[in-house]
Write a protein that holds these residues in place. Sequence first.
Motif, short mmCIF file in Angstrom:
data_model
loop_
_atom_site.label_atom_id
_atom_site.label_comp_id
_atom_site.label_asym_id
_atom_site.label_seq_id
_atom_site.Cartn_x
_atom_site.Cartn_y
_atom_site.Cartn_z
N ARG A 99 0.83 -1.19 0.00
CA ARG A 99 0.00 0.00 0.00
C ARG A 99 0.87 1.25 0.00
NH1 ARG A 99 -4.02 -1.27 4.89
NH2 ARG A 99 -2.07 -2.15 5.72
N ARG A 100 0.34 2.31 -0.53
CA ARG A 100 1.09 3.55 -0.65
C ARG A 100 1.36 4.15 0.73
NH1 ARG A 100 -2.18 7.41 -4.45
NH2 ARG A 100 -0.42 8.74 -3.91
N LEU A 101 2.41 4.93 0.80
CA LEU A 101 2.70 5.66 2.02
C LEU A 101 1.60 6.69 2.26
CD1 LEU A 101 6.50 6.44 1.55
CD2 LEU A 101 5.51 4.90 3.23
N THR A 102 1.17 6.83 3.50
CA THR A 102 0.21 7.88 3.82
C THR A 102 0.94 9.21 3.79
OG1 THR A 102 0.65 7.62 6.16
CG2 THR A 102 -1.21 6.38 5.25
N GLU A 103 0.24 10.25 3.38
CA GLU A 103 0.88 11.56 3.28
C GLU A 103 1.33 12.04 4.65
OE1 GLU A 103 -0.27 16.05 1.76
OE2 GLU A 103 -1.28 14.29 0.89
N SER A 104 0.52 11.80 5.69
CA SER A 104 0.88 12.15 7.06
C SER A 104 0.75 10.91 7.92
CB SER A 104 -0.04 13.25 7.60
OG SER A 104 0.11 14.44 6.85
N PRO A 105 1.78 10.56 8.68
CA PRO A 105 1.73 9.37 9.53
C PRO A 105 0.68 9.51 10.64
CG PRO A 105 3.99 10.13 9.23
CD PRO A 105 3.09 11.21 8.73
N THR A 106 0.25 8.36 11.14
CA THR A 106 -0.68 8.32 12.27
C THR A 106 0.05 7.76 13.48
OG1 THR A 106 -2.60 8.04 10.82
CG2 THR A 106 -2.87 7.37 13.11
N TYR A 107 -0.20 8.37 14.64
CA TYR A 107 0.47 7.98 15.89
C TYR A 107 -0.55 7.53 16.93
CZ TYR A 107 4.17 10.63 13.62
OH TYR A 107 5.09 11.09 12.71
N ASP A 108 -0.17 6.52 17.67
CA ASP A 108 -0.93 6.07 18.82
C ASP A 108 -0.38 6.83 20.03
OD1 ASP A 108 -2.54 3.34 20.00
OD2 ASP A 108 -1.11 4.31 21.35
N VAL A 109 -1.21 7.65 20.65
CA VAL A 109 -0.78 8.48 21.78
C VAL A 109 -1.57 8.06 23.03
CG1 VAL A 109 -0.59 10.84 22.67
CG2 VAL A 109 -0.32 10.40 20.21
N ARG A 110 -0.83 7.63 24.05
CA ARG A 110 -1.45 7.20 25.31
C ARG A 110 -0.91 8.04 26.45
NH1 ARG A 110 -4.10 2.30 24.64
NH2 ARG A 110 -3.92 1.61 22.47
N TYR A 111 -1.80 8.44 27.35
CA TYR A 111 -1.37 9.34 28.41
C TYR A 111 -2.17 9.12 29.69
CZ TYR A 111 -5.57 11.90 26.93
OH TYR A 111 -6.86 12.24 26.60
N GLU A 112 -1.57 9.53 30.80
CA GLU A 112 -2.26 9.59 32.09
C GLU A 112 -1.96 10.95 32.70
OE1 GLU A 112 -2.63 7.26 36.41
OE2 GLU A 112 -1.00 6.77 35.02
N VAL A 113 -2.99 11.64 33.11
CA VAL A 113 -2.82 12.99 33.64
C VAL A 113 -3.41 13.07 35.05
CG1 VAL A 113 -4.93 13.73 32.45
CG2 VAL A 113 -3.33 15.45 33.28
N VAL A 114 -2.63 13.63 35.97
CA VAL A 114 -3.11 13.87 37.33
C VAL A 114 -4.02 15.09 37.31
CG1 VAL A 114 -2.43 14.58 39.65
CG2 VAL A 114 -1.17 12.78 38.49
N VAL A 115 -5.19 14.96 37.89
CA VAL A 115 -6.16 16.06 37.90
C VAL A 115 -5.66 17.16 38.84
CG1 VAL A 115 -8.55 16.72 38.38
CG2 VAL A 115 -8.04 14.43 37.46
N PRO A 116 -5.45 18.37 38.33
CA PRO A 116 -4.96 19.47 39.19
C PRO A 116 -6.07 19.93 40.15
CG PRO A 116 -5.43 20.28 36.99
CD PRO A 116 -5.59 18.79 36.92
N PRO A 117 -5.68 20.61 41.24
CA PRO A 117 -6.66 21.02 42.26
C PRO A 117 -7.80 21.88 41.74
CG PRO A 117 -4.41 21.30 43.07
CD PRO A 117 -4.30 20.98 41.61
N GLU A 118 -7.51 22.69 40.72
CA GLU A 118 -8.54 23.61 40.23
C GLU A 118 -9.52 22.97 39.26
OE1 GLU A 118 -5.00 24.03 37.42
OE2 GLU A 118 -5.34 23.75 39.58
N LYS A 119 -9.33 21.69 38.94
CA LYS A 119 -10.22 20.98 38.02
C LYS A 119 -10.76 19.71 38.66
CE LYS A 119 -8.04 22.61 33.74
NZ LYS A 119 -9.24 23.30 33.22
N THR A 120 -11.74 19.11 38.00
CA THR A 120 -12.27 17.83 38.43
C THR A 120 -11.96 16.78 37.36
OG1 THR A 120 -14.44 18.13 37.37
CG2 THR A 120 -14.17 19.00 39.62
N ALA A 121 -12.09 15.52 37.73
CA ALA A 121 -11.88 14.45 36.76
C ALA A 121 -12.86 14.59 35.60
CB ALA A 121 -12.03 13.09 37.43
#
Length: 203
Positions: A99-121
């Motif tokens: 298959r042809r190369l895609t013009e822009s690659p696709t990335y799998d991005v996984r993250y975990e973020v701690v909820v800061p005091p001024e926000k809620t989950a």
Amino acid sequence: ADSSEGVGYSMSGLSDVLANCQVSCGFCGEVEEAPSVVIEEVQSVSSAMSLTVDFTDMAPQERETTLKSSVAAALGVDMENIVSFTVVEISGNDTNQGRRLTESPTYDVRYEVVVPPEKTARDIIMQATSLADPGSSAMEALSTNLEEEHGVDTSTLVVEVIEKPQVETVTVLVSSDGTIASATSVSSDGSSNSSSSSSSSSS
């Protein structure tokens, strides 16, 4: 003669002497106190998305930092609150099927973020979920950060949320300046998983 005779203190007390030497003697320099650390139990939100964008001529480490900065902007948190972050390229290379190369690659991005005091989950979940909506404030913040802060062309930017945001309780170490040093997630079966405020990527 034994050089230890007449010293006046045991080796076990040497650390106490050295700890106070800046007061009692002049051969030691000023001793800087270690920063204090507070243990806190907070909530974190983890999720995953696929992201298609053109990172032409950008090294993997720079690409990773750029994405982490942009995800933080999209979620409305500081980069230090992202305690786990991985980036893996999942398309854009030749395949066995020719298959042809895609013009822009696709990335799998996984993250975990701690909820800061001024926000809620809930706040973080809403932002994370709305990243798939091209007209959302989260998507706009992501795109703006990529363009204005990192010079990335976002004309081909596509985001898809591939893992529903999940809330966990984590134990974090917070230094006196508010920086999160590390976090330990506690799962429903009682097991724990430690991570520092670092990230990794592969291509």
